[in-house]
Design a protein around this motif. Structure first.
Motif, PDB file in Angstrom:
ATOM      1  N   LEU A   1     -16.526  -2.157  22.855  1.00 52.16           N
ATOM      2  CA  LEU A   1     -17.352  -3.163  22.184  1.00 52.16           C
ATOM      3  C   LEU A   1     -16.486  -4.135  21.403  1.00 52.16           C
ATOM      4  N   GLN A   2     -15.435  -3.652  20.779  1.00 56.15           N
ATOM      5  CA  GLN A   2     -14.547  -4.525  20.016  1.00 56.15           C
ATOM      6  C   GLN A   2     -13.997  -5.648  20.894  1.00 56.15           C
ATOM      7  N   GLU A   3     -13.695  -5.322  22.142  1.00 58.09           N
ATOM      8  CA  GLU A   3     -13.160  -6.328  23.065  1.00 58.09           C
ATOM      9  C   GLU A   3     -14.184  -7.403  23.404  1.00 58.09           C
ATOM     10  N   LYS A   4     -15.460  -7.083  23.221  1.00 63.48           N
ATOM     11  CA  LYS A   4     -16.512  -8.061  23.521  1.00 63.48           C
ATOM     12  C   LYS A   4     -16.839  -8.950  22.321  1.00 63.48           C
ATOM     13  N   ILE A   5     -16.351  -8.589  21.151  1.00 65.06           N
ATOM     14  CA  ILE A   5     -16.682  -9.320  19.935  1.00 65.06           C
ATOM     15  C   ILE A   5     -15.825 -10.571  19.802  1.00 65.06           C
ATOM     16  N   ASP A   6     -16.483 -11.699  19.652  1.00 66.52           N
ATOM     17  CA  ASP A   6     -15.792 -12.948  19.298  1.00 66.52           C
ATOM     18  C   ASP A   6     -15.765 -13.006  17.766  1.00 66.52           C
ATOM     19  N   GLN A   7     -14.643 -12.632  17.196  1.00 68.60           N
ATOM     20  CA  GLN A   7     -14.561 -12.477  15.749  1.00 68.60           C
ATOM     21  C   GLN A   7     -14.590 -13.842  15.070  1.00 68.60           C
ATOM     22  N   LYS A   8     -15.688 -14.111  14.364  1.00 68.26           N
ATOM     23  CA  LYS A   8     -15.913 -15.430  13.779  1.00 68.26           C
ATOM     24  C   LYS A   8     -15.087 -15.657  12.515  1.00 68.26           C
ATOM     25  N   PHE A   9     -14.809 -14.592  11.769  1.00 68.46           N
ATOM     26  CA  PHE A   9     -14.058 -14.731  10.522  1.00 68.46           C
ATOM     27  C   PHE A   9     -12.796 -13.880  10.592  1.00 68.46           C
ATOM     28  N   VAL A  10     -11.678 -14.463  10.214  1.00 69.26           N
ATOM     29  CA  VAL A  10     -10.406 -13.739  10.131  1.00 69.26           C
ATOM     30  C   VAL A  10      -9.737 -14.082   8.801  1.00 69.26           C
ATOM     31  N   GLY A  11      -8.773 -13.271   8.428  1.00 68.98           N
ATOM     32  CA  GLY A  11      -8.031 -13.518   7.193  1.00 68.98           C
ATOM     33  C   GLY A  11      -6.619 -12.987   7.312  1.00 68.98           C
ATOM     34  N   TRP A  12      -5.911 -13.010   6.206  1.00 72.27           N
ATOM     35  CA  TRP A  12      -4.481 -12.684   6.285  1.00 72.27           C
ATOM     36  C   TRP A  12      -4.230 -11.218   6.624  1.00 72.27           C
ATOM     37  N   THR A  13      -5.196 -10.325   6.335  1.00 65.78           N
ATOM     38  CA  THR A  13      -4.993  -8.923   6.685  1.00 65.78           C
ATOM     39  C   THR A  13      -5.586  -8.556   8.036  1.00 65.78           C
ATOM     40  N   SER A  14      -6.097  -9.544   8.756  1.00 71.70           N
ATOM     41  CA  SER A  14      -6.646  -9.296  10.088  1.00 71.70           C
ATOM     42  C   SER A  14      -5.550  -9.217  11.155  1.00 71.70           C
ATOM     43  N   VAL A  15      -4.355  -9.689  10.819  1.00 75.91           N
ATOM     44  CA  VAL A  15      -3.324  -9.875  11.836  1.00 75.91           C
ATOM     45  C   VAL A  15      -2.301  -8.741  11.830  1.00 75.91           C
ATOM     46  N   GLU A  16      -1.591  -8.646  12.942  1.00 74.27           N
ATOM     47  CA  GLU A  16      -0.622  -7.578  13.141  1.00 74.27           C
ATOM     48  C   GLU A  16       0.493  -7.585  12.093  1.00 74.27           C
ATOM     49  N   ASP A  17       1.077  -8.735  11.852  1.00 69.11           N
ATOM     50  CA  ASP A  17       2.248  -8.816  10.962  1.00 69.11           C
ATOM     51  C   ASP A  17       1.830  -9.491   9.655  1.00 69.11           C
ATOM     52  N   ALA A  18       0.907  -8.858   8.943  1.00 70.06           N
ATOM     53  CA  ALA A  18       0.278  -9.490   7.785  1.00 70.06           C
ATOM     54  C   ALA A  18       1.267  -9.847   6.684  1.00 70.06           C
ATOM     55  N   TRP A  19       2.297  -9.025   6.497  1.00 68.50           N
ATOM     56  CA  TRP A  19       3.213  -9.258   5.374  1.00 68.50           C
ATOM     57  C   TRP A  19       4.344 -10.228   5.705  1.00 68.50           C
ATOM     58  N   ASN A  20       4.371 -10.761   6.918  1.00 67.84           N
ATOM     59  CA  ASN A  20       5.261 -11.881   7.227  1.00 67.84           C
ATOM     60  C   ASN A  20       4.478 -13.142   6.862  1.00 67.84           C
ATOM     61  N   LEU A  21       4.447 -13.433   5.568  1.00 68.26           N
ATOM     62  CA  LEU A  21       3.433 -14.306   4.989  1.00 68.26           C
ATOM     63  C   LEU A  21       3.484 -15.747   5.468  1.00 68.26           C
ATOM     64  N   LEU A  22       4.632 -16.239   5.855  1.00 72.24           N
ATOM     65  CA  LEU A  22       4.751 -17.636   6.259  1.00 72.24           C
ATOM     66  C   LEU A  22       4.882 -17.802   7.767  1.00 72.24           C
ATOM     67  N   ASP A  23       4.550 -16.771   8.507  1.00 75.07           N
ATOM     68  CA  ASP A  23       4.673 -16.835   9.968  1.00 75.07           C
ATOM     69  C   ASP A  23       3.452 -17.487  10.606  1.00 75.07           C
ATOM     70  N   TYR A  24       2.259 -17.247  10.042  1.00 73.19           N
ATOM     71  CA  TYR A  24       1.004 -17.815  10.548  1.00 73.19           C
ATOM     72  C   TYR A  24       0.778 -17.523  12.030  1.00 73.19           C
ATOM     73  N   ASN A  25       1.039 -16.296  12.432  1.00 71.25           N
ATOM     74  CA  ASN A  25       0.886 -15.915  13.832  1.00 71.25           C
ATOM     75  C   ASN A  25      -0.432 -15.153  13.975  1.00 71.25           C
ATOM     76  N   LEU A  26      -1.427 -15.794  14.554  1.00 73.32           N
ATOM     77  CA  LEU A  26      -2.780 -15.226  14.623  1.00 73.32           C
ATOM     78  C   LEU A  26      -2.895 -14.260  15.802  1.00 73.32           C
ATOM     79  N   ILE A  27      -2.244 -13.113  15.641  1.00 75.74           N
ATOM     80  CA  ILE A  27      -2.388 -12.019  16.605  1.00 75.74           C
ATOM     81  C   ILE A  27      -3.143 -10.902  15.890  1.00 75.74           C
ATOM     82  N   LEU A  28      -4.391 -10.702  16.275  1.00 74.45           N
ATOM     83  CA  LEU A  28      -5.243  -9.750  15.576  1.00 74.45           C
ATOM     84  C   LEU A  28      -4.782  -8.306  15.793  1.00 74.45           C
ATOM     85  N   LYS A  29      -5.015  -7.487  14.786  1.00 68.39           N
ATOM     86  CA  LYS A  29      -4.706  -6.069  14.903  1.00 68.39           C
ATOM     87  C   LYS A  29      -5.487  -5.461  16.058  1.00 68.39           C
TER      88      LYS A  29
END
Length: 380
Positions: free
Chosen positions: A226-254
């Motif tokens: 089901l997660q794969e079917k969800i179009d996630q409308k809201f994301v934030g800084w802790t949604s991404v794989e490399d969250a603590w690389n703060l200035l990378d801005y790489n939107l790769i979701l966990k």
């Protein structure tokens, strides 16, 4: 289980009050208060930036909750309430005009409005009517069409206490390729809840009722499929794989459900919930369920013998779970009289609702019914 040992964990029992209102809000226990004191000491000076402690409590709480649900920690995400959990599902799926969602007319509004909000996209909402406080599996099955995309139901109905046949509904949904959603806020902490066995795709609940923790913290379980079917409308800084690389801005979701946790969470709520879950771990949900059902059945039997008509009086024990509701004349007056005697319950839709937990006793039930009979003018 040693009942005196259990009751010693709850400070409110040292007073004269009888608390039968867990379907609304659960009391706090000694383990929770000890964690609260530790958290307060940390944040007031001992360890103001206590993030490392939060990480430990967070992992621990998810692990314990995962065992209650029979899943893995990575399939669970925190939210602030059940409504917002369900909005993630409702707004995340792709809908076409004519798609159908099936709910029923006993649901708490949290499990209704997120789906009604989809009508503007052409989604049809079918509301199955209850039968004297129960939701019949046959009626749900009759409502299914080739356009049915999702069925959502509470594992236990908030008003009547009816325990749905979740396993059978889950089988039905799996066989027909329908997404199965469960609002378990009145079920988890009361009855055994096995998301794998019951073919649940999405389940959500709050921590403040039967789990006896804090308002403002909820959770949801979601399958990988089901997660794969969800179009996630809201994301934030802790949604991404490399969250603590703060200035990378790489939107790769966990890859796990943590992707839905977009930023700072209710850290205090998680810390307290972790401590409270130790009680459920120690005594076991099987033992807790057994005690709650014994109290439920005894309540219904004694009320019936005293001339009252519990909503679930003629319902099989397999469809009961903690909540006991009765109609009475002048319910507001009866409710106020019970409160005057320090007997705490709820007034919902003109019905008196009792919700005993596993630490409650038959003596408390007997005293409640005695006061209830006098208040209602019954001498049966």
């Amino acid at each position: 289980m040693e009942i005196n040992e259990i009751r010693n964990l709850f400070p409110h029992l040292k007073t004269e009050q009888i608390y039968f209102n867990h379907a609304a809000l659960g009391p706090w226990s000694k383990p929770l208060l000890e964690r609260l004191e530790l958290y307060a000491r940390q944040r007031s000076g001992e360890k103001i930036e206590n993030f490392k402690f939060f990480l430990r409590w967070n992992a621990s709480a998810k692990s314990k909750l995962a065992r209650l649900l029979n899943t893995k920690s990575g399939r669970i995400a925190w939210t602030d309430n059940v409504s917002n959990s369900l909005n993630i599902l409702a707004q995340g799926l792709s809908w076409k005009t004519g798609d159908q969602i099936i709910i029923n007319d006993l649901e708490f509004p949290s499990n209704v409005y997120p789906f009604l909000n989809l009508k503007k996209h052409g989604v049809e909402i079918t509301i199955v009517k209850n039968r004297n406080g129960t939701v019949d599996l046959e009626d749900i099955e009759k409502a299914i069409t080739t356009r049915t995309k999702l069925i959502s139901i509470s594992s236990v109905q908030f008003l009547t206490g009816y325990r749905a046949n979740i396993e059978e509904i889950g089988k039905l949904c799996r066989n027909k390729g329908i997404t199965f959603c469960v609002d378990a806020i009145q079920g988890v902490g009361v009855i055994n809840t096995d998301v794998e066995k019951y073919n649940v795709d999405f389940l959500t609940g709050g921590t403040q009722k039967w789990l006896m923790s804090m308002e403002g913290l909820a959770y949801f379980y979601i399958t990988e499929e089901l997660q794969e079917k969800i179009d996630q409308k809201f994301v934030g800084w802790t949604s991404v794989e490399d969250a603590w690389n703060l200035l990378d801005y790489n939107l790769i979701l966990k890859k796990d459900a943590d992707r839905f946790q977009n930023g700072t969470m209710n850290t205090l709520g998680v810390a307290l919930f972790d401590a409270m879950l130790d009680i459920f771990t120690k005594y076991g949900i099987g033992n807790i369920e057994k005690r709650i059902l014994e109290n439920t059945n005894y309540f219904i039997e004694q009320l019936s013998e005293s001339g009252f008509e519990p909503v679930l009086k003629n319902t099989p024990e397999s469809n009961r779970a903690g909540i006991v509701t009765i109609p009475v004349d002048n319910p507001e007056i009866i409710f106020e009289e019970l409160e005057r005697h320090e007997i705490h319950c709820s007034l919902r839709q003109g019905l008196i609702r009792f919700s005993p937990h596993f630490y409650n006793t038959k003596d408390e039930i007997d005293r409640t019914i005695d006061i209830l009979k006098k208040s209602a003018g019954k001498n049966i």
